[in-house]
Each structure stands twice: as structure tokens, then as C-alpha cells.
Design a protein around this motif. Structure first.
Motif, short mmCIF file in Angstrom:
data_model
loop_
_atom_site.label_atom_id
_atom_site.label_comp_id
_atom_site.label_asym_id
_atom_site.label_seq_id
_atom_site.Cartn_x
_atom_site.Cartn_y
_atom_site.Cartn_z
N THR A 68 0.86 -1.18 0.00
CA THR A 68 0.00 0.00 0.00
C THR A 68 0.89 1.23 0.00
OG1 THR A 68 -1.70 -1.15 1.29
CG2 THR A 68 -1.83 1.25 1.20
N LEU A 69 0.65 2.15 -0.92
CA LEU A 69 1.35 3.43 -0.95
C LEU A 69 0.30 4.53 -0.82
CD1 LEU A 69 4.03 5.05 -1.42
CD2 LEU A 69 3.37 5.13 -3.85
N THR A 70 0.51 5.40 0.17
CA THR A 70 -0.44 6.49 0.46
C THR A 70 0.30 7.81 0.47
OG1 THR A 70 -1.70 4.97 1.86
CG2 THR A 70 -2.18 7.31 2.08
N ALA A 83 -2.07 18.25 -12.55
CA ALA A 83 -2.37 17.20 -11.58
C ALA A 83 -1.11 16.72 -10.87
CB ALA A 83 -3.04 16.01 -12.26
N GLY A 84 -1.34 16.15 -9.71
CA GLY A 84 -0.36 15.32 -9.03
C GLY A 84 -0.96 13.94 -8.90
N ALA A 85 -0.17 12.89 -9.12
CA ALA A 85 -0.73 11.54 -9.22
C ALA A 85 0.18 10.50 -8.60
CB ALA A 85 -0.98 11.19 -10.68
N LEU A 86 -0.44 9.41 -8.14
CA LEU A 86 0.26 8.18 -7.84
C LEU A 86 0.19 7.28 -9.07
CD1 LEU A 86 -0.89 7.26 -4.20
CD2 LEU A 86 1.00 8.72 -4.94
N VAL A 87 1.27 6.54 -9.33
CA VAL A 87 1.40 5.76 -10.56
C VAL A 87 1.85 4.35 -10.22
CG1 VAL A 87 2.56 5.58 -12.79
CG2 VAL A 87 2.05 7.83 -11.84
N VAL A 88 1.29 3.36 -10.94
CA VAL A 88 1.83 2.00 -10.94
C VAL A 88 2.12 1.62 -12.38
CG1 VAL A 88 0.73 1.22 -8.81
CG2 VAL A 88 -0.48 0.96 -10.97
N ARG A 89 3.24 0.89 -12.60
CA ARG A 89 3.61 0.53 -13.96
C ARG A 89 4.26 -0.85 -13.98
NH1 ARG A 89 7.72 4.09 -17.59
NH2 ARG A 89 9.20 3.16 -16.15
N TRP A 95 0.10 0.54 -17.47
CA TRP A 95 0.32 1.38 -16.31
C TRP A 95 -1.00 2.06 -15.93
CZ3 TRP A 95 -0.98 6.40 -17.35
CH2 TRP A 95 -0.92 6.82 -18.69
N ALA A 96 -1.02 2.65 -14.75
CA ALA A 96 -2.23 3.34 -14.28
C ALA A 96 -1.82 4.49 -13.37
CB ALA A 96 -3.16 2.38 -13.55
N LYS A 97 -2.67 5.52 -13.34
CA LYS A 97 -2.42 6.65 -12.44
C LYS A 97 -3.72 7.09 -11.80
CE LYS A 97 -2.62 10.11 -16.19
NZ LYS A 97 -1.86 11.15 -16.94
N LEU A 98 -3.62 7.54 -10.56
CA LEU A 98 -4.72 8.16 -9.83
C LEU A 98 -4.32 9.59 -9.56
CD1 LEU A 98 -7.41 8.07 -8.29
CD2 LEU A 98 -6.14 7.26 -6.29
N ALA A 99 -5.06 10.55 -10.12
CA ALA A 99 -4.63 11.94 -10.15
C ALA A 99 -5.60 12.86 -9.43
CB ALA A 99 -4.47 12.40 -11.61
N LYS A 135 -4.35 6.76 -2.55
CA LYS A 135 -3.81 5.47 -2.11
C LYS A 135 -3.86 4.48 -3.27
CE LYS A 135 -4.78 4.10 1.99
NZ LYS A 135 -5.43 3.61 3.23
N VAL A 136 -2.76 3.78 -3.47
CA VAL A 136 -2.72 2.67 -4.41
C VAL A 136 -2.29 1.43 -3.64
CG1 VAL A 136 -0.37 3.30 -5.15
CG2 VAL A 136 -1.74 1.74 -6.53
N SER A 137 -3.00 0.33 -3.87
CA SER A 137 -2.65 -0.91 -3.19
C SER A 137 -2.72 -2.06 -4.19
CB SER A 137 -3.57 -1.18 -2.00
OG SER A 137 -4.93 -1.21 -2.41
N ARG A 138 -1.99 -3.11 -3.86
CA ARG A 138 -2.02 -4.31 -4.69
C ARG A 138 -2.24 -5.52 -3.79
NH1 ARG A 138 2.64 -6.83 -8.75
NH2 ARG A 138 1.23 -8.27 -9.82
N ARG A 139 -3.22 -6.33 -4.16
CA ARG A 139 -3.53 -7.54 -3.40
C ARG A 139 -4.05 -8.59 -4.36
NH1 ARG A 139 -7.72 -7.02 1.41
NH2 ARG A 139 -9.08 -6.44 -0.33
N ALA A 140 -3.57 -9.81 -4.17
CA ALA A 140 -4.03 -10.96 -4.97
C ALA A 140 -3.91 -10.69 -6.47
CB ALA A 140 -5.47 -11.31 -4.60
N GLY A 141 -2.86 -9.97 -6.85
CA GLY A 141 -2.61 -9.73 -8.26
C GLY A 141 -3.37 -8.59 -8.88
N ALA A 142 -4.27 -7.94 -8.13
CA ALA A 142 -5.06 -6.83 -8.65
C ALA A 142 -4.72 -5.55 -7.89
CB ALA A 142 -6.55 -7.12 -8.54
N TYR A 143 -4.99 -4.42 -8.53
CA TYR A 143 -4.70 -3.12 -7.95
C TYR A 143 -6.00 -2.43 -7.54
CZ TYR A 143 -0.13 -3.75 -10.13
OH TYR A 143 1.09 -4.24 -10.50
#
Length: 334
Positions: A68-70, A83-89, A95-99, A135-143
Motif C-alpha cells: 500500500t502506498l499512500t 495534476a499530481g498523481a500516484l502511478v503504478v507501472r 500502467w495506471a495513475k490516480l490523479a 492510495k494505491v494498493s495491490r492484493r491478490a494480483g489486482a490493484y
């Protein structure tokens, strides 16, 4: 302003590196300010497939399959889609971003973009707040993407899949139509677990502890006590034959037959991030070493998943630092 190629933050176990040209950045403990230039963005047009990759993101390879990254995010909005965003790639084209982004109507909003070759673009929440928690989190292979306007009540923005491979995770500032944008990420927190139900609005904050100890020995000697197998065995336990220390990011360590783990980050003489493997879940301990009044100040911190893990970690850390202090003080007396 300095443009460092590598950035390290307190509580984030991995080093962060630029994907794209380095940008003006101000790191400070668990905070980060990134200033991007004009017409910068990450996006692949869903209709035409046109790729916009003018932005730069500060990313690190997540060392855990579940995490989990917050961050608390505030943006100096000037132009549409700043924007300011959290990113996973996980991959260059996945990839994905939450902005935290501003619309053409000057309305702050939460926007999620998931890219699998081409991007989609979905508005999750409109807000009146200048600051939001992402917040971005990863569990059981999904984000999962979550957002909050107060840090207490969380909203599920997106639940999605991008593949099973390892991923990079980090921070992005964008200004697709403007002359530049500055975003501040504060209260940054990384945990090697997911501590909430995806649809539960209450996300308990990770528990943490910090222990500091001033040791009466120079920093290079204290560092050696933690990184030289013979010195480490002398105070930590075991013997040279059963202690192995491969002191580099990704390297393994072992003490006797009972304790082992890996190094997540190493800065020679200054920083060790050590993971210890336990049956109930790995723990991550971040250590920093700094000069202090003729000796060395050792700072140890850990983010924990339970009060038992926190209390046990604090107690164990105090024991370790006392033993290390006795060892290096004895070395000084020789």
C-alpha cells in the motif's frame, strides 16, 4: 535547484528513479515536491492510439507482491488537467495513475487512468478540497485506487488488473495544457501489506515506531558492525560460518540458522533497509546512520500491521541497538 537521479524517502523502502528526464524535486523525510514543465503528460489516446509520454515520473520497483502506498497530495492548479498523481507501472504499455486534477471548468477532481496499450480516462470524484489523500494498493494480483478528502473516510475509485509481473510505483506531476505545475506529496507511507477491505470506508493507518540511539563510535565503525560478517556475528549472534551478508539492494542476509532476509536499499555508510522473513509475514526495518557529537546517531523505523508487531519490533530494536552499542564501544577501547 538540484536534479537528483535517485531520490530516497523515509518510510519508503526502495530507491526512486526518474522515468523520463529528471525534474526539479524537493525531497524531505516523508514528503516530496515535484515541479514539471509545460505540456507534460502520460496518456495514450483511446481513439487514435496516439502516445503522449512527455511527463516524468519518480518510480521505484515495489519489493513486495502486496503493498500500500499512500500520500497526501496538494497541487498548484493553473491550467486544465494540471495534476499530481500516484502511478503504478508493471510494463511500459501497461500502467495506471490516480490523479488529483483540475477540469476545464476549474473543478478539482479525482481522475483514474488505466492503460493497457491504450488509456481509458474516468472521473471518480469532484471535490472542493485543495488537498486530497490518494492510495494505491495491490492484493491478490489486482490493484485498487482509493481517495479521501479528509484522510479518514476513503472512497474506492478503481479496482483493476494489469498482470502478475512486478511493478514500479511512485509519483507523477503533469501539465498537459499549461506552462508547468507543482505538486506536493506529504505524509507518504509505504506498507508491505494491504490493511483494509476494498469497500470499507475506514482504513486504519499503519502503526509505526522510531527508535534513536547515539553510539560512542565513528560512523564507519558502526556501519562496519552492521555490514561486516565477522563484526556482525560478534554482537548479533551466530558465528562467521553461519552469518552471510550480501550488502546490496536485493542481496540476502542470514544470521545463524534462525534469521534471514534481504536488503531492500543500501546507501554506503548512511542507510540500510533490511527485510526479515517471518512465518506470519515479512517485516521491514529502515536504518539511517549520521554523525552526531563525535559519535553516530542510529535511527531505526518500522511501519507495522498490528500492535503486536509494533511492540515486538520496538523491543527487539532496542535490544539490538544496545548490543551494537556495547560492541562498538568495546572496539573503541582497544
Amino acid at each position: 535547484m538540484d536534479l537528483p537521479e535517485v531520490v530516497r524517502l523515509t518510510g519508503v523502502p526502495m530507491a526512486l528513479r526518474w522515468s523520463g528526464a529528471p525534474l526539479p524535486v524537493q525531497p524531505a523525510e516523508d514528503a516530496l515536491t515535484i515541479t514539471t514543465g509545460p505540456r507534460t503528460d502520460w496518456f495514450v489516446d483511446p481513439a487514435t492510439g496516439e502516445v503522449t509520454a512527455t511527463g516524468s515520473a519518480l518510480l521505484g520497483v515495489a519489493p513486495h507482491r502486496e503493498f500500500t502506498l499512500t500520500a497526501r497530495v496538494s497541487v498548484d492548479f493553473a491550467s486544465a488537467f494540471d495534476a499530481g498523481a500516484l502511478v503504478v507501472r508493471p510494463a511500459p504499455d501497461h500502467w495506471a495513475k490516480l490523479a488529483h486534477e483540475i477540469s476545464t471548468q476549474r473543478q478539482p477532481m479525482l481522475v483514474s487512468v488505466v492503460t493497457r496499450g491504450r488509456s481509458d480516462d474516468a472521473t471518480g470524484l469532484h471535490t472542493d478540497a485543495g488537498t486530497v489523500w490518494l492510495k494505491v494498493s495491490r492484493r491478490a494480483g489486482a490493484y485498487a485506487f482509493h481517495a479521501s478528502t479528509d484522510g479518514d473516510v476513503w472512497h474506492l475509485i478503481r479496482h483493476f488488473y494489469l498482470g502478475e509481473q512486478d511493478c514500479e510505483v511512485g509519483f507523477l506531476t503533469q501539465s498537459p495544457t499549461g506552462e508547468g505545475c507543482r505538486a506536493r506529496f506529504t505524509q507518504i507511507s509505504y506498507l508491505n501489506a494491504v490493511v483494509h477491505d476494498l469497500h470499507d470506508a475506514a482504513h486504519p493507518a499503519p502503526l509505526e515506531y522510531v527508535v534513536e540511539r547515539d553510539l560512542a563510535a565513528p560512523r564507519d565503525q558502526v556501519w562496519q558492525a552492521w555490514t561486516d560478517p565477522a563484526a556482525f556475528a560478534s554482537w548479533f549472534g551466530g558465528d562467521v560460518g553461519t552469518v552471510g551478508l550480501d550488502v546490496r539492494p536485493g542481496g540476502r542476509w542470514q544470521a545463524g540458522t534462525g534469521l534471514s532476509g534481504r536488503y531492500l536499499d543500501v546507501v554506503d555508510g548512511r542507510r540500510l533497509v533490511m527485510e526479515t522473513a517471518f512465518p506470519g509475514g515479512d517485516t521491514v526495518m529502515e536504518m539511517t546512520f549520521s554523525d552526531h557529537e563525535g559519535g553516530t546517531r542510529v535511527r531505526v523505523g518500522q511501519r507495522c500491521r498490528s500492535t503486536e508487531e509494533r511492540d515486538g519490533g520496538r523491543q527487539g530494536t532496542e535490544v539490538l541497538l544496545e548490543a551494537c552499542g556495547d560492541f562498538v564501544t568495546g572496539q573503541e577501547g582497544r
